[in-house]
Design an enzyme around this catalytic site. Structure first.
Site, mmCIF file in Angstrom:
data_model
loop_
_atom_site.group_PDB
_atom_site.id
_atom_site.type_symbol
_atom_site.label_atom_id
_atom_site.label_comp_id
_atom_site.label_asym_id
_atom_site.label_seq_id
_atom_site.Cartn_x
_atom_site.Cartn_y
_atom_site.Cartn_z
ATOM 1 N N GLY A 43 0.864 -1.246 0.054
ATOM 2 C CA GLY A 43 -0.091 0.123 -0.002
ATOM 3 C C GLY A 43 0.633 1.248 0.011
ATOM 4 O O GLY A 43 0.576 2.125 -0.700
ATOM 5 N N ASP A 99 0.444 3.669 4.264
ATOM 6 C CA ASP A 99 -0.477 4.345 3.490
ATOM 7 C C ASP A 99 -1.637 5.040 4.419
ATOM 8 O O ASP A 99 -2.203 5.975 4.229
ATOM 9 C CB ASP A 99 -1.031 3.504 2.209
ATOM 10 C CG ASP A 99 -1.565 2.077 2.676
ATOM 11 O OD1 ASP A 99 -1.596 1.840 4.041
ATOM 12 O OD2 ASP A 99 -2.153 1.651 1.836
ATOM 13 N N ASP A 102 -5.529 2.538 10.359
ATOM 14 C CA ASP A 102 -6.708 2.150 10.776
ATOM 15 C C ASP A 102 -6.961 1.614 12.121
ATOM 16 O O ASP A 102 -6.790 2.672 13.192
ATOM 17 C CB ASP A 102 -7.242 1.163 9.781
ATOM 18 C CG ASP A 102 -8.748 1.145 9.856
ATOM 19 O OD1 ASP A 102 -9.368 0.832 10.695
ATOM 20 O OD2 ASP A 102 -9.446 1.130 8.653
ATOM 21 N N LYS A 130 -6.873 7.325 10.432
ATOM 22 C CA LYS A 130 -8.426 7.013 10.669
ATOM 23 C C LYS A 130 -8.738 6.717 12.190
ATOM 24 O O LYS A 130 -8.777 5.414 12.696
ATOM 25 C CB LYS A 130 -8.949 5.828 9.761
ATOM 26 C CG LYS A 130 -10.493 5.749 9.699
ATOM 27 C CD LYS A 130 -10.911 4.210 8.953
ATOM 28 C CE LYS A 130 -10.508 4.266 7.704
ATOM 29 N NZ LYS A 130 -11.117 3.253 6.890
ATOM 30 N N PHE A 151 -14.146 3.549 3.461
ATOM 31 C CA PHE A 151 -13.194 2.521 2.765
ATOM 32 C C PHE A 151 -12.743 3.701 1.423
ATOM 33 O O PHE A 151 -13.399 4.004 0.751
ATOM 34 C CB PHE A 151 -13.809 1.362 2.330
ATOM 35 C CG PHE A 151 -12.851 0.632 1.279
ATOM 36 C CD1 PHE A 151 -12.132 -0.225 2.271
ATOM 37 C CD2 PHE A 151 -13.302 0.419 0.112
ATOM 38 C CE1 PHE A 151 -11.038 -0.964 1.634
ATOM 39 C CE2 PHE A 151 -11.964 -0.364 -0.325
ATOM 40 C CZ PHE A 151 -11.209 -1.138 0.202
ATOM 41 N N VAL A 152 -11.193 3.825 1.647
ATOM 42 C CA VAL A 152 -10.818 4.602 0.683
ATOM 43 C C VAL A 152 -9.811 3.856 -0.441
ATOM 44 O O VAL A 152 -8.968 2.916 0.074
ATOM 45 C CB VAL A 152 -10.054 5.943 0.974
ATOM 46 C CG1 VAL A 152 -11.218 6.913 1.545
ATOM 47 C CG2 VAL A 152 -9.072 5.369 2.166
ATOM 48 N N ASP A 158 -5.833 0.002 -2.467
ATOM 49 C CA ASP A 158 -6.454 -0.650 -3.361
ATOM 50 C C ASP A 158 -7.781 -1.350 -2.819
ATOM 51 O O ASP A 158 -8.229 -1.250 -1.654
ATOM 52 C CB ASP A 158 -5.302 -2.042 -3.725
ATOM 53 C CG ASP A 158 -5.524 -3.105 -2.445
ATOM 54 O OD1 ASP A 158 -5.834 -4.208 -2.892
ATOM 55 O OD2 ASP A 158 -5.228 -2.570 -1.348
ATOM 56 N N ARG A 164 -4.471 1.184 -7.163
ATOM 57 C CA ARG A 164 -3.371 1.793 -6.551
ATOM 58 C C ARG A 164 -2.517 2.758 -7.509
ATOM 59 O O ARG A 164 -1.935 3.740 -6.980
ATOM 60 C CB ARG A 164 -2.280 0.544 -6.209
ATOM 61 C CG ARG A 164 -2.892 -0.442 -5.233
ATOM 62 C CD ARG A 164 -1.398 -1.218 -4.973
ATOM 63 N NE ARG A 164 -1.821 -2.536 -4.224
ATOM 64 C CZ ARG A 164 -2.004 -2.594 -2.936
ATOM 65 N NH1 ARG A 164 -1.853 -1.545 -2.155
ATOM 66 N NH2 ARG A 164 -2.420 -3.642 -2.405
#
Length: 175
Positions: A43, A99, A102, A130, A151-152, A158, A164
């Protein structure tokens, strides 16, 4: 989901401006030191490369691959090392680049792993944070953007291995 309209959260220009700002701050904070940049694959390969170029220091780069998501949109909470750090990082100042943070499970795991390998110092840098989903006591040292529980995808993030390569961060509009 893929047929829905893309809702751009951060444009390519916004991302590049923040990357420049973070690069300048990291350069200032690590002045006079050598730094080891450790992007977590897959990521963060786009963000990691951009941060690496934005830092004006004597720097090395290595990569580590971890897994906690599989093909899901939600972290399993179990982190595994797929490919470990290729270099001896003992005594080095390490900046872990990811990236998104979470739940924080992956970053917490990698920070502890890097410390066990003898790094002199360990800091974290992330494109997205997040915090509403955090399950551990961890905040990034450097962060471009804080986001809600969305959800990004794009700019390295991805959906089932795709998107990506999109140069901005987006989510799909809800129906």
């Amino acid at each position: 989901m893929e047929n829905r309209k893309r809702n751009i959260l951060f444009s390519e220009e916004q991302i590049q401006e923040k990357v420049k700002e973070l690069g300048a701050q990291i350069t200032k904070d690590y002045q006079g030191k050598e730094i080891y940049i450790l992007p977590l694959l897959r990521g963060s390969f786009v963000f990691g490369a951009d941060i690496f170029k934005a830092i004006d220091l004597k720097a090395k780069i290595g990569f580590m691959t971890t897994s906690s998501y599989g093909n899901s949109e939600i972290s399993s909470g179990t982190v595994t090392v797929v490919n470990d750090i290729p270099d001896n990082i003992e005594g080095l100042d390490v900046l872990i680049v990811d990236d998104i943070i979470d739940t924080g499970y992956t970053m917490e795991f990698v920070v502890e792993h890097v410390k066990k390998l003898g790094a002199k110092s360990v800091k974290t840098c992330t494109l997205l944070d997040k915090p509403s989903r955090r399950k551990v006591d961890l905040s990034p040292d450097y962060c471009c953007f804080e986001i809600d529980d969305l959800f990004v995808v794009g700019y390295g993030l991805d959906y089932n291995g795709y998107y990506r390569n999109v140069p901005y961060v987006f989510n799909w509009e809800q129906k």
